[in-house]
Design an enzyme around this catalytic site. Structure first.
Site, short mmCIF file in Angstrom:
data_model
loop_
_atom_site.label_atom_id
_atom_site.label_comp_id
_atom_site.label_asym_id
_atom_site.label_seq_id
_atom_site.Cartn_x
_atom_site.Cartn_y
_atom_site.Cartn_z
N ASN A 102 -18.42 91.16 0.02
CA ASN A 102 -18.67 90.87 1.44
C ASN A 102 -18.95 92.18 2.17
OD1 ASN A 102 -18.77 89.29 3.86
ND2 ASN A 102 -16.70 90.00 4.36
N HIS A 153 -18.34 93.74 5.91
CA HIS A 153 -17.58 93.45 7.12
C HIS A 153 -17.82 94.58 8.11
CE1 HIS A 153 -14.43 91.76 9.58
NE2 HIS A 153 -13.93 92.98 9.72
N SER A 193 -17.86 98.07 6.08
CA SER A 193 -17.22 98.16 4.76
C SER A 193 -17.79 97.10 3.83
CB SER A 193 -15.71 97.90 4.86
OG SER A 193 -15.09 98.76 5.81
N ASP A 199 -10.84 89.28 4.42
CA ASP A 199 -11.27 90.68 4.49
C ASP A 199 -10.25 91.61 3.83
OD1 ASP A 199 -13.55 89.88 5.94
OD2 ASP A 199 -12.45 89.97 7.82
C1 GRF Z 1 -23.28 91.53 9.95
O1 GRF Z 1 -22.88 92.34 11.03
C2 GRF Z 1 -22.19 91.42 8.94
O2 GRF Z 1 -21.45 92.57 8.79
C3 GRF Z 1 -21.34 90.34 9.55
O3 GRF Z 1 -22.25 89.42 10.10
C4 GRF Z 1 -23.46 90.10 10.40
C5 GRF Z 1 -24.55 89.42 9.66
O4 GRF Z 1 -25.83 89.89 10.03
N1 GRF Z 1 -20.44 89.80 8.57
P1 GRF Z 1 -27.11 89.37 9.24
O5 GRF Z 1 -27.04 87.85 9.18
O6 GRF Z 1 -27.09 89.99 7.87
O7 GRF Z 1 -28.28 89.82 10.05
#
Ligand code: GRF
Length: 214
Positions: free
Chosen positions: A106, A108, A135, A144
């Site tokens: 993931n 985050h 991260s 997370d």
């Molecule tokens: C990103 O900021 C990611 O870290 C978070 O959700 C957002 C997703 O953006 N979990 P995208 O859909 O990849 O444009």
């Protein structure tokens, strides 16, 4: 080794696009074997050809566990090396996580272990932090909470709001995710018993990678 990637996304899919762009540019030895979403209207789905898309609504299933089981079956069918959450906005249930042990990543938008969960950018601003970031971590049953593989930092600047800070973090999210996948594809980074090994050594602290941002 060409990594087979199953991407989970609920929204925009800009991280997915960064991965697709790196593959197309020949800088990441990987193949997106499916994009899976809990939001049939997600923009992310349209970034890949229709046969690679899977989208179902949770409310069309008896319960959350049944949705997760259908999702897991669909993912297992494409035999991915890694399941890559990229803006997937649902918590994966314990049964899902246990079915793919240490095979789920993931990204985050915080410097974990700070700010697990939602509204990370506003929370960093409210706390008066002078740095923030993103991260990439292994997914386990704790939200997370899995081992952090790599992080990238950005400054929090005077006058930032959650939106401007999120935009700055996103600029480093894209190369960060691609770089971690590249290290997995090249075998530099491997997972063993839930812990990352980098170049054969246990990586107890996340790699710190720097990328350009405005
Ligand atoms: C990103 O900021 C990611 O870290 C978070 O959700 C957002 C997703 O953006 N979990 P995208 O859909 O990849 O444009």
């Amino acid at each position: 080794m060409t990594l087979r990637l199953a991407i989970l996304a609920s929204g925009r899919g800009s991280n997915l696009q960064a991965i697709l762009d790196a593959i197309a540019a020949g800088t990441l030895d990987a193949q997106v074997v499916g994009v899976f979403s809990d939001q049939p209207a997600a923009q992310a789905l349209h970034r890949v050809p229709a046969p690679l898309r899977w989208a179902r609504r949770v409310k069309d299933f008896a319960n959350r566990e049944a949705f997760d089981a259908a999702l897991a079956d669909a993912i297992a069918a494409v035999t991915p090396d890694w399941i890559v959450c990229a803006g997937y906005m649902r918590i994966l249930g314990a049964a899902f996580v246990e079915r793919f042990p240490a095979r789920i990543l993931n990204i985050h938008p915080s410097l974990l272990p700070k700010y697990k969960g939602l509204h990370t950018h506003q929370r960093a601003i409210d706390a008066g932090d002078d740095e923030h970031g993103a991260s990439v971590h292994l997914v386990n049953a704790e939200l997370d909470g899995g081992a952090v593989l790599a992080q990238s930092r950005v400054p929090v600047l005077p006058g930032d709001d959650a939106e401007s800070l999120a935009a700055r973090v996103l600029q480093v999210e894209h190369p960060l995710y691609v770089e971690v996948l590249r290290m997995l594809a090249s075998g530099r980074l491997v997972e063993q018993d839930g812990l990352p090994l980098l170049d054969g050594h246990p990586a107890y602290t996340p790699l710190r990678l720097e990328f350009a941002h405005s």
